[in-house]
Design a protein around this motif. Sequence first.
Motif, PDB file in Angstrom:
ATOM      1  N   ILE A  78       0.941  -1.071  -0.117  1.00 32.65           N
ATOM      2  CA  ILE A  78       0.210   0.115   0.082  1.00 32.65           C
ATOM      3  C   ILE A  78       0.849   1.124   0.100  1.00 32.65           C
ATOM      4  O   ILE A  78       1.595   1.396   0.888  1.00 32.65           O
ATOM      5  CB  ILE A  78      -0.951  -0.053   1.341  1.00 32.65           C
ATOM      6  N   TYR A  79       0.802   2.026  -1.067  1.00 33.49           N
ATOM      7  CA  TYR A  79       1.484   3.266  -1.329  1.00 33.49           C
ATOM      8  C   TYR A  79       0.831   4.464  -0.374  1.00 33.49           C
ATOM      9  O   TYR A  79      -0.382   4.389  -1.071  1.00 33.49           O
ATOM     10  CB  TYR A  79       2.099   3.683  -2.588  1.00 33.49           C
ATOM     11  N   ILE A  80       1.437   5.356   0.326  1.00 37.53           N
ATOM     12  CA  ILE A  80       0.740   6.287   0.966  1.00 37.53           C
ATOM     13  C   ILE A  80       1.544   7.421   0.666  1.00 37.53           C
ATOM     14  O   ILE A  80       2.585   7.367   1.345  1.00 37.53           O
ATOM     15  CB  ILE A  80       0.376   5.869   2.435  1.00 37.53           C
ATOM     16  N   THR A  81       1.243   8.249  -0.231  1.00 38.84           N
ATOM     17  CA  THR A  81       2.245   9.257  -0.545  1.00 38.84           C
ATOM     18  C   THR A  81       1.354  10.524  -0.785  1.00 38.84           C
ATOM     19  O   THR A  81       0.381  10.648  -1.180  1.00 38.84           O
ATOM     20  CB  THR A  81       2.654   8.804  -1.873  1.00 38.84           C
ATOM     21  N   GLY A  82       2.189  11.648  -0.478  1.00 42.66           N
ATOM     22  CA  GLY A  82       1.806  12.887  -1.240  1.00 42.66           C
ATOM     23  C   GLY A  82       2.091  13.227  -2.819  1.00 42.66           C
ATOM     24  O   GLY A  82       1.679  14.275  -3.139  1.00 42.66           O
ATOM     25  N   SER A  83       2.723  12.416  -3.135  1.00 40.68           N
ATOM     26  CA  SER A  83       2.892  12.589  -4.594  1.00 40.68           C
ATOM     27  C   SER A  83       2.644  10.994  -5.467  1.00 40.68           C
ATOM     28  O   SER A  83       3.529  10.622  -5.974  1.00 40.68           O
ATOM     29  CB  SER A  83       4.630  12.763  -4.862  1.00 40.68           C
ATOM     30  N   PRO A  84       1.307  10.864  -5.553  1.00 41.51           N
ATOM     31  CA  PRO A  84       0.980   9.791  -6.264  1.00 41.51           C
ATOM     32  C   PRO A  84       1.230   9.780  -7.675  1.00 41.51           C
ATOM     33  O   PRO A  84       1.505   8.614  -8.279  1.00 41.51           O
ATOM     34  CB  PRO A  84      -0.687   9.663  -6.125  1.00 41.51           C
ATOM     35  N   ASP A  85       1.372  10.852  -8.564  1.00 43.03           N
ATOM     36  CA  ASP A  85       1.817  10.857  -9.819  1.00 43.03           C
ATOM     37  C   ASP A  85       3.163  10.444  -9.933  1.00 43.03           C
ATOM     38  O   ASP A  85       3.641  10.244 -11.086  1.00 43.03           O
ATOM     39  CB  ASP A  85       1.508  12.387 -10.474  1.00 43.03           C
ATOM     40  N   GLN A  86       3.968  10.301  -8.859  1.00 41.63           N
ATOM     41  CA  GLN A  86       5.621  10.093  -8.958  1.00 41.63           C
ATOM     42  C   GLN A  86       5.825   8.581  -8.516  1.00 41.63           C
ATOM     43  O   GLN A  86       6.735   8.114  -8.497  1.00 41.63           O
ATOM     44  CB  GLN A  86       6.446  10.905  -8.106  1.00 41.63           C
ATOM     45  N   CYS A  87       4.592   7.727  -8.442  1.00 43.24           N
ATOM     46  CA  CYS A  87       4.617   6.535  -7.766  1.00 43.24           C
ATOM     47  C   CYS A  87       4.903   5.828  -9.182  1.00 43.24           C
ATOM     48  O   CYS A  87       4.103   5.223  -9.889  1.00 43.24           O
ATOM     49  CB  CYS A  87       3.489   6.103  -7.000  1.00 43.24           C
ATOM     50  N   ALA A  88       6.130   5.426  -9.259  1.00 45.03           N
ATOM     51  CA  ALA A  88       6.540   4.397 -10.299  1.00 45.03           C
ATOM     52  C   ALA A  88       7.927   3.518 -10.039  1.00 45.03           C
ATOM     53  O   ALA A  88       8.763   4.013  -9.255  1.00 45.03           O
ATOM     54  CB  ALA A  88       6.987   5.246 -11.620  1.00 45.03           C
ATOM     55  N   ARG A  95      -1.802  -0.868  -3.847  1.00 48.14           N
ATOM     56  CA  ARG A  95      -2.707   0.247  -3.803  1.00 48.14           C
ATOM     57  C   ARG A  95      -2.043   1.632  -3.657  1.00 48.14           C
ATOM     58  O   ARG A  95      -0.809   1.426  -2.949  1.00 48.14           O
ATOM     59  CB  ARG A  95      -3.483  -0.046  -2.496  1.00 48.14           C
ATOM     60  N   VAL A  96      -2.606   2.637  -3.943  1.00 50.16           N
ATOM     61  CA  VAL A  96      -1.923   3.941  -4.037  1.00 50.16           C
ATOM     62  C   VAL A  96      -2.843   4.976  -3.236  1.00 50.16           C
ATOM     63  O   VAL A  96      -4.034   5.112  -3.769  1.00 50.16           O
ATOM     64  CB  VAL A  96      -1.682   4.450  -5.317  1.00 50.16           C
ATOM     65  N   LEU A  97      -2.539   5.398  -2.061  1.00 54.69           N
ATOM     66  CA  LEU A  97      -3.607   6.170  -1.333  1.00 54.69           C
ATOM     67  C   LEU A  97      -2.784   7.649  -1.275  1.00 54.69           C
ATOM     68  O   LEU A  97      -1.683   7.837  -0.831  1.00 54.69           O
ATOM     69  CB  LEU A  97      -3.839   5.826  -0.096  1.00 54.69           C
ATOM     70  N   ALA A  98      -3.560   8.722  -1.472  1.00 53.01           N
ATOM     71  CA  ALA A  98      -2.862   9.992  -1.392  1.00 53.01           C
ATOM     72  C   ALA A  98      -3.259  10.660  -0.023  1.00 53.01           C
ATOM     73  O   ALA A  98      -4.011  10.676   0.428  1.00 53.01           O
ATOM     74  CB  ALA A  98      -3.403  10.982  -2.369  1.00 53.01           C
ATOM     75  N   LYS A  99      -1.834  11.185   0.390  1.00 56.50           N
ATOM     76  CA  LYS A  99      -1.852  11.981   1.583  1.00 56.50           C
ATOM     77  C   LYS A  99      -2.702  13.229   1.298  1.00 56.50           C
ATOM     78  O   LYS A  99      -2.537  14.027   0.254  1.00 56.50           O
ATOM     79  CB  LYS A  99      -0.373  12.298   1.934  1.00 56.50           C
TER      80      LYS A  99
END
Length: 117
Positions: A78-88, A95-99
Amino acid sequence: MCHVLIIEDEPLLAFDLQDMLAAAGATSFAFAETEDDAVSEARARRPDVITSDVMLREGTGPQAVAVIVEEIGPVPVIYITGSPDQCAPCDPPARVLAKPVADAMVRAAFREVAPVT
């Protein structure tokens, strides 16, 4: 038992995640603030689930996860990030959740990916 590796370079958020995940059923935790720390923690004890930020103080969460998966095999992430567009690479089934992220969203994502015991 469900062991979670929390890869997060903001200590307060890491402890908040621990509380959320414990409420959802996680039973033990390891913490890492850098890419190298994350790989070391996974080598020391195989995680059942990984939560990860994308941008870390040193390195990235996705790169740490790539090394971990290469070494120990598939692990739900589960990625929890303020930069979901940079999740690569953050390809499904991750799963990608935005902070900022709601407590209920973290618990729901965890319950979806956590191994059934």
